[in-house]
Design an enzyme around this catalytic site. Structure first.
Site, PDB file in Angstrom:
ATOM      1  N   HIS A  25       6.196   4.837  17.630  1.00  0.00           N
ATOM      2  CA  HIS A  25       7.072   5.807  18.300  1.00  0.00           C
ATOM      3  C   HIS A  25       6.359   6.334  19.539  1.00  0.00           C
ATOM      4  CE1 HIS A  25      10.553   8.743  17.800  1.00  0.00           C
ATOM      5  NE2 HIS A  25       9.942   9.130  18.914  1.00  0.00           N
ATOM      6  N   HIS A  27       7.216   6.756  23.816  1.00  0.00           N
ATOM      7  CA  HIS A  27       8.200   6.631  24.895  1.00  0.00           C
ATOM      8  C   HIS A  27       7.525   6.207  26.201  1.00  0.00           C
ATOM      9  CE1 HIS A  27      11.759   8.502  22.919  1.00  0.00           C
ATOM     10  NE2 HIS A  27      10.827   9.049  22.159  1.00  0.00           N
ATOM     11  N   ASP A  29       8.572   6.588  29.354  1.00  0.00           N
ATOM     12  CA  ASP A  29       8.576   7.642  30.369  1.00  0.00           C
ATOM     13  C   ASP A  29       7.807   8.877  29.912  1.00  0.00           C
ATOM     14  OD1 ASP A  29      10.428   8.206  28.433  1.00  0.00           O
ATOM     15  OD2 ASP A  29      12.088   8.627  29.790  1.00  0.00           O
ATOM     16  N   GLY A 186      17.502  11.554  22.713  1.00  0.00           N
ATOM     17  CA  GLY A 186      18.166  12.605  23.475  1.00  0.00           C
ATOM     18  C   GLY A 186      18.437  13.807  22.596  1.00  0.00           C
ATOM     19  N   HIS A 213      16.306   8.485  16.165  1.00  0.00           N
ATOM     20  CA  HIS A 213      15.746   9.834  16.204  1.00  0.00           C
ATOM     21  C   HIS A 213      16.579  10.736  15.288  1.00  0.00           C
ATOM     22  CE1 HIS A 213      13.514   8.559  19.755  1.00  0.00           C
ATOM     23  NE2 HIS A 213      12.900   9.733  19.781  1.00  0.00           N
ATOM     24  N   GLU A 216      14.480  15.954  13.689  1.00  0.00           N
ATOM     25  CA  GLU A 216      13.568  16.634  14.614  1.00  0.00           C
ATOM     26  C   GLU A 216      14.191  17.969  15.039  1.00  0.00           C
ATOM     27  OE1 GLU A 216      11.107  15.691  18.745  1.00  0.00           O
ATOM     28  OE2 GLU A 216      13.015  14.684  18.368  1.00  0.00           O
ATOM     29  N   ASP A 313       4.541   9.943  20.351  1.00  0.00           N
ATOM     30  CA  ASP A 313       5.821  10.330  20.928  1.00  0.00           C
ATOM     31  C   ASP A 313       5.736  10.267  22.448  1.00  0.00           C
ATOM     32  OD1 ASP A 313       8.478  11.024  20.937  1.00  0.00           O
ATOM     33  OD2 ASP A 313       8.117  13.163  20.669  1.00  0.00           O
TER      34      ASP A 313
END
Length: 371
Positions: A25, A27, A29, A186, A213, A216, A313
């Site tokens: 996991h 990302h 960006d 998102g 996701h 969370e 993350d």
């Protein structure tokens, strides 16, 4: 079910960075180097809040710690704006993998949302190809330097958008060419997995793996939706599954826990939890239990037999690495080498790879920890 408290096993003098790791996991960006953001932002004419690498790193860390997932996600706008060309996407992907190599990662999955990188006129296929080029460049360079690493793409659809079916079709079309799975990300609240049922139905018909996701910013209903509507094989974070566990009593060093049906289902079927300890604290995902690493329900989930994995993350926003996350968990819960190996084996078993490749990865981890 009873759980035992930890003993006093410690990791003395061990370089955690040298241990073989699996990253599930992470990302794209969320892992851009601040220096690269400065370069790309300047080239794109973006008004950056800081002009110094260290100050920009501080800026991201400060603004990514509000205790809210929505506010946390706002820090990505600046980074995404600088990733709108083939060259920028390839560079970011290449450096992303280079940083994994430096952190001892032997297998990684990088998730990102192609739909957010079309501002420069590129097509969906163009951006996937650009990212894949960067990944392969870094893999080849690592191989030449004696470090074996494999990285697969997870194509992400944004849950607040309505084009998840297009991203699902894109992911399937790139199967065998670098893309290994699908994700939705998102704002979690108000955007359940059921909104994307058409995309998940399509992926299921094509036997294409998904991670979602969930658990969370929203709780148990979100996790149910990920499993039932999304057919998720893994849970992105999933930390709030601990809300379905009730500590009923303690006797000496034993704690007795009652399982809810959802928690038991996830545990018994060994559905991996993509836990990201530092990020979970930043976004307020674990506020129910507290605000420090010692309060994180990671250890409770681990002791109860859940397939917990350790993840970053977003390395830039959390100013972290897998090595750092393992160190923080070791400090908080007094873990030993066998515990850290268990986390990597859980991740290897949950990787979106053929069984033969997962077995090979498990062997690599075992040999690395033995040495």
């Amino acid at each position: 079910m009873p759980i035992d408290q930890h003993g006093d096993a410690k990791l003395q003098g061990l370089s955690l960075r040298r241990l073989p790791k699996v990253s599930l996991h992470d990302h794209l960006d969320g892992g851009v180097r601040p220096a690269t953001i400065l370069d790309l932002g300047d080239a794109a004419g973006i008004d950056l809040p800081e002009t110094d690498e260290g100050a920009l790193a501080d800026w991201f860390a400060d603004r990514a710690d509000p205790g809210s997932l929505v506010e946390y996600l706002q820090t990505f706008d600046l980074v995404i704006a600088s990733m709108q060309t083939r060259e920028s996407l390839t560079r970011v992907a290449r450096e992303f993998v280079e940083d994994l190599v430096a952190d001892g990662v032997v297998y990684g999955e990088v998730r990102w949302a192609p739909e957010q990188h079309l501002g420069g006129g590129l097509s969906l296929d163009d951006v996937v190809e650009a990212v894949q080029s960067g990944i392969e460049e870094a893999e080849d360079a690592a191989d030449g330097a004696g470090h074996d690493i494999r990285v697969g793409q997870l194509l992400t659809a944004m849950r607040q958008s309505d084009n998840s079916r297009d991203i699902a079709e894109l992911a399937v079309s790139w199967r065998g060419r670098g893309v290994v799975g699908f994700d939705i990300a998102g704002p979690e609240k108000g955007y359940p997995a059921s909104r994307h049922r058409e995309a998940f139905d399509y992926l299921a018909r094509h036997f294409f793996p998904t991670t979602v996701h969930a658990g969370e910013a929203a709780g148990l209903d979100s996790i149910r939706g990920a499993l039932l509507d999304g057919r998720a094989l893994r849970l992105g974070h999933g930390v709030r599954l601990a809300e379905d566990l009730e500590v009923v009593s303690s006797e000496g060093e034993e704690v007795f826990v009652r399982f809810g049906d959802l928690a038991r289902w996830v545990r018994d079927r060994e559905i991996p939890l993509e836990l990201s300890p530092s990020s979970n604290l930043q976004t307020g995902a674990v506020e129910r239990w507290g605000r420090t690493m010692e309060d994180h329900p990671f250890d409770l989930l681990y002791q109860l037999g859940f397939a917990v994995t350790v993840n970053c993350d977003n390395r830039t926003m959390s100013r972290t690495s897998l090595t750092r996350e393992l160190h923080l968990l070791t400090e908080a819960f007094d873990y030993g080498l066998d515990d850290l190996e268990a986390f990597q084996l859980n991740a290897a078993a949950g990787a979106f790879l053929p069984i033969e490749d997962r077995e090979e990865l498990i062997e690599i981890i075992g040999e690395g920890f033995d040495h």
